[in-house]
Design a protein around this motif. Sequence first.
Motif, PDB file in Angstrom:
ATOM      1  N   SER A  99       0.853  -1.189   0.000  1.00 13.04           N
ATOM      2  CA  SER A  99       0.000   0.000   0.000  1.00 13.04           C
ATOM      3  C   SER A  99       0.887   1.236   0.000  1.00 13.04           C
ATOM      4  O   SER A  99       1.896   1.285   0.718  1.00 13.04           O
ATOM      5  N   ALA A 100       0.511   2.238  -0.799  1.00 14.11           N
ATOM      6  CA  ALA A 100       1.269   3.498  -0.826  1.00 14.11           C
ATOM      7  C   ALA A 100       0.455   4.577  -1.526  1.00 14.11           C
ATOM      8  O   ALA A 100      -0.180   4.314  -2.554  1.00 14.11           O
ATOM      9  N   GLY A 101       0.456   5.776  -0.969  1.00 14.19           N
ATOM     10  CA  GLY A 101      -0.163   6.920  -1.626  1.00 14.19           C
ATOM     11  C   GLY A 101      -1.631   6.770  -1.961  1.00 14.19           C
ATOM     12  O   GLY A 101      -2.100   7.338  -2.946  1.00 14.19           O
ATOM     13  N   GLY A 102      -2.377   6.016  -1.162  1.00 14.64           N
ATOM     14  CA  GLY A 102      -3.801   5.818  -1.438  1.00 14.64           C
ATOM     15  C   GLY A 102      -4.100   4.682  -2.388  1.00 14.64           C
ATOM     16  O   GLY A 102      -5.256   4.447  -2.742  1.00 14.64           O
ATOM     17  N   LEU A 103      -3.067   3.953  -2.816  1.00 13.20           N
ATOM     18  CA  LEU A 103      -3.233   2.820  -3.730  1.00 13.20           C
ATOM     19  C   LEU A 103      -2.938   1.503  -3.011  1.00 13.20           C
ATOM     20  O   LEU A 103      -2.128   1.458  -2.094  1.00 13.20           O
ATOM     21  N   LEU A 104      -3.597   0.453  -3.469  1.00 15.16           N
ATOM     22  CA  LEU A 104      -3.364  -0.893  -2.956  1.00 15.16           C
ATOM     23  C   LEU A 104      -2.833  -1.765  -4.078  1.00 15.16           C
ATOM     24  O   LEU A 104      -3.276  -1.649  -5.222  1.00 15.16           O
ATOM     25  N   CYS A 105      -1.900  -2.638  -3.751  1.00 17.25           N
ATOM     26  CA  CYS A 105      -1.322  -3.554  -4.736  1.00 17.25           C
ATOM     27  C   CYS A 105      -1.651  -4.985  -4.348  1.00 17.25           C
ATOM     28  O   CYS A 105      -1.306  -5.436  -3.254  1.00 17.25           O
ATOM     29  N   PHE A 106      -2.330  -5.696  -5.239  1.00 11.81           N
ATOM     30  CA  PHE A 106      -2.712  -7.085  -5.024  1.00 11.81           C
ATOM     31  C   PHE A 106      -1.921  -8.002  -5.963  1.00 11.81           C
ATOM     32  O   PHE A 106      -1.482  -7.583  -7.037  1.00 11.81           O
ATOM     33  N   ARG A 107      -1.762  -9.237  -5.534  1.00 11.94           N
ATOM     34  CA  ARG A 107      -1.206 -10.285  -6.398  1.00 11.94           C
ATOM     35  C   ARG A 107      -2.267 -11.355  -6.607  1.00 11.94           C
ATOM     36  O   ARG A 107      -3.011 -11.688  -5.685  1.00 11.94           O
ATOM     37  N   ASN A 108      -2.308 -11.889  -7.829  1.00 13.74           N
ATOM     38  CA  ASN A 108      -3.267 -12.956  -8.092  1.00 13.74           C
ATOM     39  C   ASN A 108      -2.829 -14.244  -7.399  1.00 13.74           C
ATOM     40  O   ASN A 108      -1.647 -14.483  -7.162  1.00 13.74           O
ATOM     41  N   ARG A 109      -3.788 -15.071  -7.027  1.00 11.92           N
ATOM     42  CA  ARG A 109      -3.511 -16.371  -6.418  1.00 11.92           C
ATOM     43  C   ARG A 109      -3.692 -17.479  -7.456  1.00 11.92           C
ATOM     44  O   ARG A 109      -4.372 -17.305  -8.458  1.00 11.92           O
ATOM     45  N   ASN A 110      -3.091 -18.612  -7.153  1.00 16.14           N
ATOM     46  CA  ASN A 110      -3.354 -19.844  -7.907  1.00 16.14           C
ATOM     47  C   ASN A 110      -3.222 -19.680  -9.412  1.00 16.14           C
ATOM     48  O   ASN A 110      -4.010 -20.225 -10.193  1.00 16.14           O
ATOM     49  N   ALA A 111      -2.240 -18.900  -9.825  1.00 27.04           N
ATOM     50  CA  ALA A 111      -1.987 -18.732 -11.255  1.00 27.04           C
ATOM     51  C   ALA A 111      -0.587 -19.241 -11.574  1.00 27.04           C
ATOM     52  O   ALA A 111       0.286 -19.310 -10.711  1.00 27.04           O
ATOM     53  N   GLU A 112      -0.375 -19.598 -12.826  1.00 29.26           N
ATOM     54  CA  GLU A 112       0.923 -20.138 -13.221  1.00 29.26           C
ATOM     55  C   GLU A 112       2.017 -19.100 -13.043  1.00 29.26           C
ATOM     56  O   GLU A 112       3.122 -19.421 -12.588  1.00 29.26           O
ATOM     57  N   TYR A 113       1.708 -17.835 -13.390  1.00 26.45           N
ATOM     58  CA  TYR A 113       2.662 -16.756 -13.221  1.00 26.45           C
ATOM     59  C   TYR A 113       2.007 -15.626 -12.436  1.00 26.45           C
ATOM     60  O   TYR A 113       0.810 -15.375 -12.575  1.00 26.45           O
ATOM     61  N   PRO A 114       2.787 -14.931 -11.596  1.00 24.20           N
ATOM     62  CA  PRO A 114       2.196 -13.857 -10.782  1.00 24.20           C
ATOM     63  C   PRO A 114       1.832 -12.629 -11.606  1.00 24.20           C
ATOM     64  O   PRO A 114       2.564 -12.230 -12.509  1.00 24.20           O
ATOM     65  N   THR A 115       0.688 -12.059 -11.283  1.00 27.93           N
ATOM     66  CA  THR A 115       0.236 -10.806 -11.886  1.00 27.93           C
ATOM     67  C   THR A 115      -0.111  -9.841 -10.763  1.00 27.93           C
ATOM     68  O   THR A 115      -0.749 -10.237  -9.786  1.00 27.93           O
ATOM     69  N   LEU A 116       0.294  -8.587 -10.889  1.00 23.88           N
ATOM     70  CA  LEU A 116      -0.008  -7.580  -9.887  1.00 23.88           C
ATOM     71  C   LEU A 116      -1.117  -6.659 -10.380  1.00 23.88           C
ATOM     72  O   LEU A 116      -1.161  -6.314 -11.562  1.00 23.88           O
ATOM     73  N   ILE A 117      -1.996  -6.292  -9.458  1.00 24.88           N
ATOM     74  CA  ILE A 117      -3.110  -5.389  -9.756  1.00 24.88           C
ATOM     75  C   ILE A 117      -3.049  -4.217  -8.796  1.00 24.88           C
ATOM     76  O   ILE A 117      -2.950  -4.422  -7.576  1.00 24.88           O
ATOM     77  N   VAL A 118      -3.082  -2.998  -9.311  1.00 23.25           N
ATOM     78  CA  VAL A 118      -3.073  -1.792  -8.483  1.00 23.25           C
ATOM     79  C   VAL A 118      -4.450  -1.153  -8.550  1.00 23.25           C
ATOM     80  O   VAL A 118      -5.035  -1.035  -9.633  1.00 23.25           O
ATOM     81  N   CYS A 119      -4.981  -0.740  -7.389  1.00 22.66           N
ATOM     82  CA  CYS A 119      -6.316  -0.135  -7.392  1.00 22.66           C
ATOM     83  C   CYS A 119      -6.405   1.010  -6.400  1.00 22.66           C
ATOM     84  O   CYS A 119      -5.632   1.084  -5.431  1.00 22.66           O
ATOM     85  N   ASN A 120      -7.339   1.907  -6.668  1.00 18.83           N
ATOM     86  CA  ASN A 120      -7.719   2.952  -5.736  1.00 18.83           C
ATOM     87  C   ASN A 120      -9.178   2.690  -5.365  1.00 18.83           C
ATOM     88  O   ASN A 120     -10.083   2.938  -6.167  1.00 18.83           O
ATOM     89  N   PRO A 121      -9.435   2.171  -4.158  1.00 14.20           N
ATOM     90  CA  PRO A 121     -10.807   1.807  -3.794  1.00 14.20           C
ATOM     91  C   PRO A 121     -11.755   2.985  -3.682  1.00 14.20           C
ATOM     92  O   PRO A 121     -12.972   2.809  -3.784  1.00 14.20           O
ATOM     93  N   LEU A 122     -11.235   4.200  -3.506  1.00 13.56           N
ATOM     94  CA  LEU A 122     -12.112   5.364  -3.381  1.00 13.56           C
ATOM     95  C   LEU A 122     -12.624   5.838  -4.731  1.00 13.56           C
ATOM     96  O   LEU A 122     -13.760   6.304  -4.844  1.00 13.56           O
ATOM     97  N   THR A 123     -11.784   5.736  -5.757  1.00 10.12           N
ATOM     98  CA  THR A 123     -12.202   6.170  -7.093  1.00 10.12           C
ATOM     99  C   THR A 123     -12.699   5.006  -7.952  1.00 10.12           C
ATOM    100  O   THR A 123     -13.044   5.200  -9.116  1.00 10.12           O
TER     101      THR A 123
END
Length: 365
Positions: A99-123
């Motif tokens: 988490s940084a600057g109002g953003l959250l960073c997620f990683r996908n589960r149970n996938a062959e290769y990792p993918t990152l997702i960045v989101c702003n839950p307020l917007t």
Amino acid sequence: MGRNAWYNLPEEVVEMVFAYLPISEVFKLRLVCKQWKSILTSKSFMELWTNLSPPNPWFLVYHSSDVLSAYDPCYSTWTNMPVYERCVLDSRQVLLMASAGGLLCFRNRNAEYPTLIVCNPLTKTHKVLPEMLHIRYIDIVGMVADKTTNSYKILVTGTSESSTDESITEVYDSRLGRWIYHCNSKQEFLQFWYEVHAIWLEGFFYCLAMPVTAAQGYRLLRYNMEARKWDDLDVKMPSHDIRCPSLLICRGRLLLAAKIVEDYSIRSICIWELKMDCLQWVRIDVMPGEVLSKIHLPYFLILQCQGNNNLICFSTHRGWQSLLYDLSDRSWRWLPENRADARFRAIGRNNLVGMPYEPSLAATV
């Protein structure tokens, strides 16, 4: 002032007044009428709110299948954010990494290769980042935001194969919209059993981890973003009986919070500060016995800690049983119960989050 005088005020005056409100009140006022909703969702207001609203960091304490529960220490209130719904995420398929600057960073589960997702839950915005250049197995993740440029960087250290001893570090730069290769390393201290969260302080990422091959226990590691290099700082831990250690940043100070376990019981919960000139941990406080006795925490269960400004939040496997420590006056206080989400009187260790979060209407993914 007449009853309808408020509605006759110039829109820029209304924006100025609203810009000093906390984010929770902004969302409530959006429901009052169409005019206010239009004002409070405009680009000009969001920029003004970002510049005028006083800093109000929250603590992300725990999550359920549909919400992230955050505590606002300024107003002593809980907010249960429907992050997964707002950012079109499946809570069963993602894991919160940073988490940084109002953003959250997620990683996908149970996938062959990792993918990152960045989101702003307020917007209600999110972005799936492009595939990393070489990394297929993640060991370390860190995130830092720059409010001046409204941008962020994500550090990932990992490996291209599960059996290799060569670690790779890549950095995602939101201004460029791509991953940048930083370095390779065969240092044994970068090989872990689990994923580690790195925190940012004055040009460096710091993390605390127990490498697979390290007999010395926990190691304090530092990544120099400019030099593109990992270092083991070789800092002696303050106790060999330390459990559940957490690195924290408070007012530019690097702190360590952890429990001390002896004979299968918690002897104390302490806070230390790293003195940078000599690279030694110095104890600055210990949890009072009367507070420790009320936690009822078995020695083997998780204690999660996070820091922001002068506050440190301690959370246990009972998400509602958390407390705050104030560095400025060395006081301890219990968090109120999260009555809006009372079903989580007892939660699993995997539900604990332990990250600071600063709500932002301006942060872009």
